[in-house]
Each structure stands twice: as structure tokens, then as C-alpha cells.
Design a protein around this motif. Structure first.
Motif, PDB file in Angstrom:
ATOM      1  N   VAL A 124       0.856  -1.176   0.000  1.00 31.30           N
ATOM      2  CA  VAL A 124       0.000   0.000   0.000  1.00 31.30           C
ATOM      3  C   VAL A 124       0.896   1.231   0.000  1.00 31.30           C
ATOM      4  N   ASN A 125       0.562   2.192  -0.848  1.00 32.35           N
ATOM      5  CA  ASN A 125       1.280   3.464  -0.946  1.00 32.35           C
ATOM      6  C   ASN A 125       0.279   4.566  -0.628  1.00 32.35           C
ATOM      7  N   PHE A 126       0.670   5.497   0.226  1.00 34.64           N
ATOM      8  CA  PHE A 126      -0.264   6.545   0.640  1.00 34.64           C
ATOM      9  C   PHE A 126       0.450   7.866   0.867  1.00 34.64           C
ATOM     10  N   ILE A 127      -0.309   8.947   0.727  1.00 32.04           N
ATOM     11  CA  ILE A 127       0.265  10.290   0.742  1.00 32.04           C
ATOM     12  C   ILE A 127      -0.552  11.175   1.679  1.00 32.04           C
ATOM     13  N   ARG A 161      -6.539  19.777   9.915  1.00 35.88           N
ATOM     14  CA  ARG A 161      -5.682  18.590   9.912  1.00 35.88           C
ATOM     15  C   ARG A 161      -5.487  18.081   8.489  1.00 35.88           C
ATOM     16  N   ASN A 162      -4.424  17.311   8.287  1.00 38.57           N
ATOM     17  CA  ASN A 162      -4.160  16.709   6.982  1.00 38.57           C
ATOM     18  C   ASN A 162      -5.134  15.579   6.691  1.00 38.57           C
ATOM     19  N   ALA A 163      -5.149  15.175   5.444  1.00 38.66           N
ATOM     20  CA  ALA A 163      -5.880  13.992   4.991  1.00 38.66           C
ATOM     21  C   ALA A 163      -4.857  12.989   4.472  1.00 38.66           C
ATOM     22  N   CYS A 164      -5.307  11.777   4.267  1.00 38.16           N
ATOM     23  CA  CYS A 164      -4.438  10.722   3.765  1.00 38.16           C
ATOM     24  C   CYS A 164      -5.069  10.133   2.515  1.00 38.16           C
ATOM     25  N   TYR A 165      -4.334  10.213   1.415  1.00 42.08           N
ATOM     26  CA  TYR A 165      -4.794   9.640   0.152  1.00 42.08           C
ATOM     27  C   TYR A 165      -4.128   8.286  -0.033  1.00 42.08           C
ATOM     28  N   LEU A 166      -4.910   7.245   0.014  1.00 44.50           N
ATOM     29  CA  LEU A 166      -4.423   5.892  -0.234  1.00 44.50           C
ATOM     30  C   LEU A 166      -4.383   5.753  -1.755  1.00 44.50           C
ATOM     31  N   GLN A 167      -3.209   5.880  -2.332  1.00 44.40           N
ATOM     32  CA  GLN A 167      -3.109   5.951  -3.783  1.00 44.40           C
ATOM     33  C   GLN A 167      -3.020   4.584  -4.447  1.00 44.40           C
ATOM     34  N   ASP A 168      -2.296   3.652  -3.850  1.00 41.70           N
ATOM     35  CA  ASP A 168      -2.064   2.363  -4.500  1.00 41.70           C
ATOM     36  C   ASP A 168      -2.221   1.244  -3.484  1.00 41.70           C
ATOM     37  N   ALA A 179      -2.449   8.309  13.621  1.00 37.66           N
ATOM     38  CA  ALA A 179      -1.296   8.606  14.471  1.00 37.66           C
ATOM     39  C   ALA A 179      -0.530   9.826  13.983  1.00 37.66           C
ATOM     40  N   ASN A 180      -0.679  10.151  12.696  1.00 41.71           N
ATOM     41  CA  ASN A 180      -0.020  11.327  12.116  1.00 41.71           C
ATOM     42  C   ASN A 180      -0.979  12.498  11.965  1.00 41.71           C
ATOM     43  N   ASP A 181      -2.032  12.491  12.775  1.00 40.89           N
ATOM     44  CA  ASP A 181      -2.979  13.599  12.909  1.00 40.89           C
ATOM     45  C   ASP A 181      -3.773  13.901  11.639  1.00 40.89           C
ATOM     46  N   CYS A 182      -4.069  12.898  10.848  1.00 37.19           N
ATOM     47  CA  CYS A 182      -4.958  13.076   9.705  1.00 37.19           C
ATOM     48  C   CYS A 182      -6.398  12.879  10.176  1.00 37.19           C
ATOM     49  N   ASP A 183      -7.314  13.574   9.551  1.00 40.21           N
ATOM     50  CA  ASP A 183      -8.710  13.414   9.952  1.00 40.21           C
ATOM     51  C   ASP A 183      -9.525  12.543   9.001  1.00 40.21           C
ATOM     52  N   LYS A 184      -8.924  12.113   7.885  1.00 46.53           N
ATOM     53  CA  LYS A 184      -9.630  11.178   7.009  1.00 46.53           C
ATOM     54  C   LYS A 184      -8.637  10.477   6.107  1.00 46.53           C
ATOM     55  N   ALA A 185      -9.074   9.327   5.620  1.00 44.29           N
ATOM     56  CA  ALA A 185      -8.362   8.602   4.572  1.00 44.29           C
ATOM     57  C   ALA A 185      -9.344   8.449   3.418  1.00 44.29           C
ATOM     58  N   HIS A 186      -8.827   8.564   2.207  1.00 42.41           N
ATOM     59  CA  HIS A 186      -9.698   8.439   1.038  1.00 42.41           C
ATOM     60  C   HIS A 186      -8.920   7.822  -0.104  1.00 42.41           C
ATOM     61  N   TRP A 187      -9.655   7.245  -1.068  1.00 45.93           N
ATOM     62  CA  TRP A 187      -9.022   6.616  -2.219  1.00 45.93           C
ATOM     63  C   TRP A 187     -10.025   6.473  -3.342  1.00 45.93           C
ATOM     64  N   LEU A 188      -9.500   6.066  -4.482  1.00 44.28           N
ATOM     65  CA  LEU A 188     -10.298   5.800  -5.678  1.00 44.28           C
ATOM     66  C   LEU A 188     -10.064   4.358  -6.098  1.00 44.28           C
ATOM     67  N   THR A 189     -10.981   3.841  -6.854  1.00 39.88           N
ATOM     68  CA  THR A 189     -10.738   2.591  -7.549  1.00 39.88           C
ATOM     69  C   THR A 189     -11.470   2.676  -8.877  1.00 39.88           C
ATOM     70  N   HIS A 190     -11.081   1.837  -9.788  1.00 36.96           N
ATOM     71  CA  HIS A 190     -11.748   1.820 -11.088  1.00 36.96           C
ATOM     72  C   HIS A 190     -13.125   1.202 -10.933  1.00 36.96           C
TER      73      HIS A 190
END
Length: 148
Positions: A66-69, A78-85, A111-122
Motif C-alpha cells: 500500500v502506498n499513501f500520501i 488537519r491533513n488527509a491521507c490519500y491511499l493511492q495504491d 497517528a499522524n494527525d490526519c482526519d480522514k483517509a480516502h481513495w479511488l478505484t476503477h
């Protein structure tokens, strides 16, 4: 089956990460310009970059990645987290590794103070969508993009 262990990538993991990365790109029938994969890998190792990665290990072999940004949002302090791959080796699918990788991202982002995680899929990735609908919610947005 033995337990799965998930951990962030280290510089020694390139040979384990790369085949999963290439299989992921092949799954989506895409190719990257020369050098992109190497720069991506270097970003994952650079603590000054917001790019992160983790591998799922079973019996000493990397079986998922998993790769995330982390990124800023205009809708939150707060930051967000994009689960890219996200990719799990085909022979390991259906064993819960994908879910474990996503939950790793959730925990790491929190743990890195993000308030959400989000991603896309085909839209054709029906198997993944079944998992995603169990562990997240659809935002209802449609993605538009233009290559520049």
C-alpha cells in the motif's frame, strides 16, 4: 496459513516492493515513464516527503503493498491521507490482506494527525469495491481529470 505482518518499507525492501508495484501497474494496464517508479520509491524513503508505503509479509515474502500520501485540505485544519495504491498478490486475495493494509493506513494516518483517509478505484474493480463498501463509505463524488 500463517499470520500476516505489515510494516513500513525500508531501504532494504526495494526488491520486495518492485514486483508488487509492477503487478499493480499491469493490473490497471498502465505504464509509467522511465524513472517514475524509482523516484516514487525514493520519495517513500525520504522522511521529508509526505509519501509512505507499507508491505504485507507472509512467510518471509511480500504479498501486498500500500502506498499513501498525506496532504493538506482546504476543508480541515488537519491533513488527509490519500491511499493511492493498494495491491495484493493474486494468490493471496480473499485472505484479508487488503483489509489489513487499509487498516494499517487508517492507524498510521490517525497517528499522524490526519482526519480522514480516502481513495479511488476503477469502476470495474468489483472485488475491491465489495471490500471498500464494508470498511468505508462512498462520498458520492465523480472524479474528473485532464493530463497536463
Amino acid at each position: 496459513m500463517t499470520a500476516v505482518h505489515i510494516r513500513p518499507v525500508s531501504a532494504d525492501d526495494h526488491a520486495a516492493w518492485l514486483p508488487l508495484w509492477k503487478a499493480y501497474l499491469q493490473f490497471y494496464k498502465t505504464e509509467l515513464a522511465e524513472g517514475v517508479s524509482e523516484v516514487t520509491w525514493q520519495r517513500m524513503l525520504d522522511t521529508n516527503e509526505p509519501t509512505n508505503a507499507a508491505l504485507a509479509w507472509r512467510d518471509g515474502k511480500a504479498v501486498g503493498m500500500v502506498n499513501f500520501i498525506y496532504h493538506r485540505s482546504n476543508w480541515s485544519i488537519r491533513n488527509a491521507c490519500y491511499l493511492q495504491d493498494l495491491f495484493v498478490a493474486p494468490e493471496q486475495r480473499g485472505t484479508g490482506i487488503g483489509r489489513q493494509l487499509i487498516e494499517h493506513v487508517y492507524a498510521t494516518a490517525q497517528a499522524n494527525d490526519c482526519d480522514k483517509a480516502h481513495w479511488l478505484t476503477h469502476e470495474t474493480n468489483a472485488t475491491a469495491i465489495q471490500l471498500y463498501e464494508r470498511i468505508a463509505e462512498r462520498g458520492g463524488y465523480i472524479q474528473f481529470r485532464k493530463a497536463l
